[in-house]
Design a protein around this motif. Structure first.
Motif, short mmCIF file in Angstrom:
data_model
loop_
_atom_site.label_atom_id
_atom_site.label_comp_id
_atom_site.label_asym_id
_atom_site.label_seq_id
_atom_site.Cartn_x
_atom_site.Cartn_y
_atom_site.Cartn_z
N SER A 2 0.56 -1.02 -0.06
CA SER A 2 -0.23 -0.26 0.02
C SER A 2 0.65 1.16 0.08
O SER A 2 2.10 1.20 0.38
CB SER A 2 -0.83 0.03 1.32
N LYS A 3 0.24 2.29 -0.42
CA LYS A 3 0.89 3.65 -0.42
C LYS A 3 1.32 4.00 1.08
O LYS A 3 2.62 4.61 1.14
CB LYS A 3 0.05 4.71 -0.91
N SER A 4 0.75 3.81 2.02
CA SER A 4 1.22 4.22 3.25
C SER A 4 2.49 3.41 3.66
O SER A 4 3.21 3.56 4.52
CB SER A 4 -0.17 4.00 4.20
N VAL A 5 2.28 2.05 3.58
CA VAL A 5 3.49 1.19 4.08
C VAL A 5 4.54 1.66 3.03
O VAL A 5 5.75 1.56 3.70
CB VAL A 5 3.35 -0.61 3.82
N PHE A 6 4.47 2.08 1.92
CA PHE A 6 5.77 2.27 1.08
C PHE A 6 6.26 3.60 1.56
O PHE A 6 7.46 3.77 1.77
CB PHE A 6 5.26 2.55 -0.30
N ALA A 7 5.41 4.69 2.32
CA ALA A 7 5.78 5.85 2.59
C ALA A 7 6.54 5.45 3.93
O ALA A 7 7.55 6.12 4.19
CB ALA A 7 4.65 6.85 2.82
N LEU A 8 6.19 4.70 4.73
CA LEU A 8 6.73 4.34 6.04
C LEU A 8 7.90 3.74 5.80
O LEU A 8 9.15 4.14 6.44
CB LEU A 8 5.82 3.28 6.89
N LEU A 9 8.22 2.86 4.76
CA LEU A 9 9.67 2.19 4.44
C LEU A 9 10.55 3.54 4.08
O LEU A 9 11.53 3.40 4.44
CB LEU A 9 9.26 1.30 3.18
N VAL A 10 9.99 4.39 3.19
CA VAL A 10 10.79 5.30 2.61
C VAL A 10 11.47 6.16 3.84
O VAL A 10 12.57 6.45 4.03
CB VAL A 10 10.21 6.29 1.56
N ALA A 11 10.50 6.48 4.69
CA ALA A 11 10.68 7.35 5.77
C ALA A 11 11.74 7.01 6.72
O ALA A 11 12.81 7.60 7.09
CB ALA A 11 9.37 7.86 6.64
N GLN A 12 11.52 5.53 7.08
CA GLN A 12 12.60 4.77 7.95
C GLN A 12 13.59 4.77 7.20
O GLN A 12 14.84 4.85 7.96
CB GLN A 12 11.67 3.30 8.06
N PHE A 13 13.85 4.65 6.02
CA PHE A 13 15.14 4.16 5.27
C PHE A 13 15.89 5.78 5.46
O PHE A 13 17.15 5.60 5.84
CB PHE A 13 14.57 3.91 3.89
N LEU A 14 15.26 6.68 5.05
CA LEU A 14 16.02 8.04 5.27
C LEU A 14 16.41 8.47 6.80
O LEU A 14 17.70 9.04 6.82
CB LEU A 14 15.02 9.23 4.87
N SER A 15 15.63 8.02 7.74
CA SER A 15 15.88 8.35 9.03
C SER A 15 17.10 7.50 9.69
O SER A 15 18.12 8.01 10.04
CB SER A 15 14.71 8.32 9.95
N ALA A 16 16.99 6.01 9.16
CA ALA A 16 17.90 5.17 9.61
C ALA A 16 19.46 5.58 8.75
O ALA A 16 20.50 5.54 9.41
CB ALA A 16 17.69 3.79 9.32
#
Length: 389
Positions: A2-16
């Motif tokens: 889903s769009k929400s899961v993808f957004a969370l993955l991107v946000a977590q990737f950038l933050s990590a």
């Protein structure tokens, strides 16, 4: 996806990515300095962990009461502010405490939002994606952050600030879900949540198991700096990062295998991964050349990934059905970071007493193995059961 899961993955990737780039920027700062003592790197790790412990009672309920995308936004902005303070030459220990505060607020929302986005049957799978993408970010953050910091620490810090801000902006894509959790909490509320959560044998095992994993991972991460310099002749942050990459790759592989090998209903299987983690840590201490060390680090990472993914998923689901997933993650953060503070603190003490690094690492691995055995002996034999939601 889903769009929400993808957004969370991107946000977590950038933050990590930013989390690890800033860590290796500070490691480079210490390695280039002739004035900072050898215990300064574990001390930096300790103040980061201290923020988690101090905020544990409030971070979970805060995440459960407020829209988690706003909590993620706030966590990223605090981390960016900490990086900015290091850039303008504020004492790194104080600045890293602020970075730790941002991470402490960010973590319960990052994991707590997952049960809001997917059902129980998908939690282990989504956790494996989160852990896998996080480790890729850690890998790239270490390499890029170290390489950049070896050339220019200021440029590395500027990059981390940009990453945290970009992650904050991506979180705004996530859905705004607000629950009627406690807005004002006290230390006694937190203690009562711990008692309630620890009353469930599976929850108790998961908390203790995750605490063991994160304590071992934290002390191994700081030990590698001294061990690599003494045994393998490493001279800069890039050398340390390149060795640690193999640990990260192993965790990626382990995280991908975890949903297949250990579904939540078969949680007892994680004990074998914990045993392997401790044994391999002891073995690593006696490596004397680069490639055997790299292969051992890879295997340690695989054991860690297989171990932690099912435990995280179990904690989130139990929390979602009881005290709130954000509060459950905050309890995990409290105990995990307390364990990390003790383990890193003991290593800092041993370093100040000039205990040989090989001795410190082999003793740490033995302790991990013994504690894993003790925890496994008290693991409930009945399969884990969840209610539908």
């Amino acid at each position: 996806m889903s769009k929400s899961v993808f957004a969370l993955l991107v946000a977590q990737f950038l933050s990590a990515f930013g989390d690890n780039a800033i860590l290796f920027a500070v490691i480079a700062l210490v390695m280039k300095s002739s004035e900072l003592p050898s215990w300064y790197i574990p001390a930096l790790q300790s103040v980061f962990i201290l923020a988690y412990i101090l905020l544990a009672a409030f971070a979970g309920p805060f995440a459960d009461h407020h829209p988690k995308r706003i909590v993620l936004l706030l966590g990223n902005l605090l981390k960016a502010a900490g990086a900015l303070l290091i850039l303008v030459h504020v004492e790194p220990l104080l600045a890293f405490l602020l970075v730790g505060a941002g991470a402490a607020i960010y973590s319960p929302a990052k994991y707590g939002i997952l049960p809001e986005l997917v059902g129980e049957q998908q939690l282990v799978k989504i956790n494996s994606w989160i852990e896998g993408s996080t480790i890729v970010a850690i890998l790239l953050g270490m390499l890029v952050g170290a390489k950049l910091a070896d050339q220019s620490i200021a440029l590395a810090l500027q990059m981390t600030i940009a990453l945290f801000i970009c992650s904050a902006l991506v979180t705004l894509i996530l859905p705004s879900v607000r629950h009627a959790g406690k807005q004002h909490v006290t230390a006694m509320d937190f203690i009562n949540d711990i008692k309630l959560f620890f009353g469930q044998p599976i929850a108790r095992f998961s908390i203790l198991g995750a605490t063991l994993f994160w304590s071992a991972a934290a002390v191994l991460r700081v030990m590698i700096v001294a061990w690599g310099a003494l045994i393998l002749g490493m001279t800069n942050a890039s050398d340390v990062a390149e060795l640690t990459v193999f640990l990260a790759i192993g965790i990626i592989i382990g995280s991908a295998l975890a949903p297949v090998i250990i579904p939540m209903q078969k949680l007892r299987r994680v004990r074998y991964a914990a045993f392997a983690f401790g044994l391999l840590m002891v073995l690593l201490a006696f490596m004397e050349s680069l490639w055997p060390a790299r292969i051992t680090m890879l295997m340690i990472g695989m054991a860690g990934g297989i171990f932690i993914v099912p435990i995280n998923a179990t904690l989130q689901e139990i929390g979602h059905q009881s005290i709130g997933s954000g509060s459950a993650v905050a309890i995990l953060n409290f105990f995990a970071n307390l364990g990390m503070l003790v383990s890193v603190g003991l290593y800092t003490l041993s370093e100040s007493m000039n205990v040989p690094i090989v001795t410190s690492m082999s003793v740490a691995g033995t302790i991990v193995l013994l504690i894993a055995i003790m925890i496994a002996l008290h693991l409930p034999k009945t399969p884990i059961q969840f209610t539908d939601h």
